[in-house]
Design a protein around this motif. Structure first.
Motif, PDB file in Angstrom:
ATOM      1  N   UNK A 193       0.826  -1.202   0.000  1.00 52.68           N
ATOM      2  CA  UNK A 193       0.000   0.000   0.000  1.00 52.68           C
ATOM      3  C   UNK A 193       0.865   1.259   0.000  1.00 52.68           C
ATOM      4  N   UNK A 194       0.390   2.269  -0.711  1.00 51.63           N
ATOM      5  CA  UNK A 194       1.014   3.581  -0.584  1.00 51.63           C
ATOM      6  C   UNK A 194       0.430   4.253   0.649  1.00 51.63           C
ATOM      7  N   UNK A 195       1.007   5.358   1.057  1.00 52.10           N
ATOM      8  CA  UNK A 195       0.498   6.083   2.218  1.00 52.10           C
ATOM      9  C   UNK A 195      -0.780   6.846   1.903  1.00 52.10           C
ATOM     10  N   UNK A 196      -1.243   6.765   0.669  1.00 55.32           N
ATOM     11  CA  UNK A 196      -2.535   7.335   0.284  1.00 55.32           C
ATOM     12  C   UNK A 196      -3.617   6.263   0.217  1.00 55.32           C
ATOM     13  N   UNK A 197      -3.260   5.002   0.490  1.00 60.10           N
ATOM     14  CA  UNK A 197      -4.234   3.918   0.502  1.00 60.10           C
ATOM     15  C   UNK A 197      -4.454   3.249  -0.833  1.00 60.10           C
ATOM     16  N   UNK A 198      -3.537   3.405  -1.764  1.00 57.25           N
ATOM     17  CA  UNK A 198      -3.645   2.803  -3.088  1.00 57.25           C
ATOM     18  C   UNK A 198      -2.745   1.576  -3.136  1.00 57.25           C
ATOM     19  N   UNK A 199      -3.282   0.470  -3.649  1.00 57.98           N
ATOM     20  CA  UNK A 199      -2.504  -0.762  -3.752  1.00 57.98           C
ATOM     21  C   UNK A 199      -1.512  -0.651  -4.901  1.00 57.98           C
ATOM     22  N   UNK A 200      -0.249  -0.830  -4.599  1.00 54.02           N
ATOM     23  CA  UNK A 200       0.809  -0.818  -5.611  1.00 54.02           C
ATOM     24  C   UNK A 200       1.691  -2.049  -5.476  1.00 54.02           C
TER      25      UNK A 200
ATOM     26  N   UNK B  96      -1.811  13.239  11.853  1.00 52.82           N
ATOM     27  CA  UNK B  96      -2.379  13.814  10.623  1.00 52.82           C
ATOM     28  C   UNK B  96      -1.311  14.489   9.777  1.00 52.82           C
ATOM     29  N   UNK B  97      -0.348  15.131  10.419  1.00 48.65           N
ATOM     30  CA  UNK B  97       0.694  15.863   9.700  1.00 48.65           C
ATOM     31  C   UNK B  97       1.816  14.950   9.204  1.00 48.65           C
ATOM     32  N   UNK B  98       1.844  13.702   9.658  1.00 46.63           N
ATOM     33  CA  UNK B  98       2.917  12.788   9.262  1.00 46.63           C
ATOM     34  C   UNK B  98       2.700  12.295   7.829  1.00 46.63           C
ATOM     35  N   UNK B  99       3.681  11.539   7.328  1.00 42.23           N
ATOM     36  CA  UNK B  99       3.584  11.045   5.961  1.00 42.23           C
ATOM     37  C   UNK B  99       2.474  10.011   5.774  1.00 42.23           C
ATOM     38  N   UNK B 100       1.982   9.395   6.849  1.00 40.88           N
ATOM     39  CA  UNK B 100       0.884   8.429   6.721  1.00 40.88           C
ATOM     40  C   UNK B 100      -0.457   9.011   7.168  1.00 40.88           C
ATOM     41  N   UNK B 101      -0.502  10.273   7.474  1.00 42.22           N
ATOM     42  CA  UNK B 101      -1.718  10.904   7.988  1.00 42.22           C
ATOM     43  C   UNK B 101      -2.908  10.824   7.051  1.00 42.22           C
ATOM     44  N   UNK B 102      -2.658  10.892   5.754  1.00 45.42           N
ATOM     45  CA  UNK B 102      -3.770  10.853   4.793  1.00 45.42           C
ATOM     46  C   UNK B 102      -4.336   9.453   4.618  1.00 45.42           C
ATOM     47  N   UNK B 103      -3.664   8.462   5.180  1.00 48.53           N
ATOM     48  CA  UNK B 103      -4.126   7.076   5.070  1.00 48.53           C
ATOM     49  C   UNK B 103      -5.370   6.813   5.920  1.00 48.53           C
TER      50      UNK B 103
END
Length: 107
Positions: free
Chosen positions: A12-19, A59-66
Motif C-alpha cells: 500500500x502507498x500512504x494514500x491507501x492505493x494498492x501498488x 495527521x501531519x505525518x507522511x501516513x496521515x492521509x491514510x
C-alpha cells in the motif's frame, strides 16, 4: 511505525492505493484495511487520545492521509498523567463518541 510496516507488507502507498506486486499481499488485506470508494484502502483502526496534539502529529505525518478522518477521536486537553482525570472526567466525555465509532467500524 506499525501502519508504515503494515502498508509496506501489503503493498500500500500512504494514500491507501494498492501498488503491490503479488496476489498474496491482497489475500488477507481485509484484516487490516477496509476498501473505500475508488479502490482506496483505509486502515481498520480508531485513534483515541485525550490530547489533540498527538492526533495532529499523526495527521501531519507522511501516513496521515491514510486514515479515515472520522476515526480520530480526541479530547480538548490531555489528562496530564492523571489516571482519574482521564477515566472519570475527560475520558467520560468522549466515551460515547468512541463507542459509536467502534460500532461503525465493527459493522
Amino acid at each position: 511505525k506499525f501502519w508504515e510496516v503494515i502498508a509496506d507488507e501489503h503493498g500500500m502507498t500512504y494514500e491507501g492505493v494498492y501498488k503491490g506486486d503479488t496476489d498474496l499481499q491482497l489475500e488477507r488485506i481485509n484484516v487490516y484495511y477496509t476498501e473505500a470508494t475508488g479502490g482506496k484502502f483505509v486502515p481498520r483502526c480508531i485513534l483515541v487520545d485525550l490530547e489533540p496534539g498527538t492526533m495532529d502529529a499523526i495527521r501531519a505525518s507522511n501516513i496521515g492521509s491514510l486514515f479515515r478522518p472520522d476515526n480520530f477521536i480526541f479530547g480538548s486537553s490531555g489528562a496530564g498523567n492523571n489516571w482519574a482525570k482521564g477515566h472519570y472526567t475527560d475520558g467520560a466525555e468522549i466515551i460515547d463518541n468512541v463507542m459509536d465509532v467502534v460500532r461503525k467500524e465493527a459493522e
